[in-house]
Design an enzyme around this catalytic site. Sequence first.
Site, PDB file in Angstrom:
ATOM      1  N   GLY A 158       0.958  -1.233   0.113  1.00 36.32           N
ATOM      2  CA  GLY A 158       0.063   0.055   0.101  1.00 36.32           C
ATOM      3  C   GLY A 158       0.938   1.309  -0.052  1.00 36.32           C
ATOM      4  CD  GLN A 209       3.256   5.627   2.943  1.00 30.98           C
ATOM      5  OE1 GLN A 209       2.322   5.252   2.135  1.00 30.98           O
ATOM      6  NE2 GLN A 209       4.268   4.985   3.148  1.00 30.98           N
ATOM      7  CB  CYS A 259       4.926   1.822   7.649  1.00 27.92           C
ATOM      8  SG  CYS A 259       4.532   3.394   6.486  1.00 27.92           S
ATOM      9  CG  LEU A 260       6.585   0.883   1.377  1.00 28.35           C
ATOM     10  CD1 LEU A 260       6.137   1.285  -0.056  1.00 28.35           C
ATOM     11  CD2 LEU A 260       7.693   0.007   1.243  1.00 28.35           C
ATOM     12  CG  HIS A 293      -0.813   1.284   7.320  1.00 28.36           C
ATOM     13  ND1 HIS A 293       0.164   0.588   8.213  1.00 28.36           N
ATOM     14  CD2 HIS A 293      -0.228   1.975   6.441  1.00 28.36           C
ATOM     15  CE1 HIS A 293       1.204   1.187   7.946  1.00 28.36           C
ATOM     16  NE2 HIS A 293       1.296   1.917   6.809  1.00 28.36           N
ATOM     17  CD  GLU A 294      -1.198   2.485   2.692  1.00 24.25           C
ATOM     18  OE1 GLU A 294      -0.882   3.613   2.724  1.00 24.25           O
ATOM     19  OE2 GLU A 294      -0.622   1.553   2.850  1.00 24.25           O
ATOM     20  CG  HIS A 325       0.235   6.823   5.514  1.00 19.58           C
ATOM     21  ND1 HIS A 325       1.608   7.159   6.205  1.00 19.58           N
ATOM     22  CD2 HIS A 325       0.345   5.285   5.449  1.00 19.58           C
ATOM     23  CE1 HIS A 325       2.225   6.104   6.403  1.00 19.58           C
ATOM     24  NE2 HIS A 325       1.794   5.072   5.928  1.00 19.58           N
TER      25      HIS A 325
HETATM   26 NI    NI Z   1       2.305   2.968   5.732  1.00 21.56          NI
END
Ligand code: NI
Length: 183
Positions: free
Chosen positions: A46, A51, A93-94, A135-136, A139
Amino acid sequence: MTAEEILIFGNPTLRKNAAPLTVFDDSLKATVEEMFTTMIEADGIGLAAPQVGISKRFLIIGMPREDDEIERLFFANPEVVAMEGESEYDEGCLSVPGIRAEILRPEWIRFRYQDIDGNQLELEDGGLLARVLQHEIDHLNGILFIDRLSPSKRSLLKKTLQKMAETGQKPDNIPAAFSDAEE
Ligand code: NI
């Protein structure tokens, strides 16, 4: 847009409340294509627009399928309208590289969103999609998964996160309990 351009913990854009997406044009489609390439290159499932430095309310998800292909999903202005149950899942998470942790979230959700052409849709899920989507959505609200750890667990990561914010990179000594390194 390359994987190196994904913003890392400490970058203020990750903490902003993103603005609604209002323009659904070809430029959006091109950006989303780039985001998919970036996410797949980074081995993520995701990726939310903030991000990659775009403070707008949209995100992409690459759902693994049984035939090893990735199902490409796009959600704009997503809003959870109902939730049920609770489950724990090992999240990463990236934007918080190298760290994984069990996070408690509602298990089932129903949500509204707009597709890439701006059409209003509604969907429900009680599996991986529900998990990744929550989760997204975090963000888009400036929230990271580590914010959802208990204060005692979060304190174990304090130094690691400080280092990450200072260097903009995955730190060397991540506590074993939170490390995503393979044994
Ligand atoms: Ni993330």
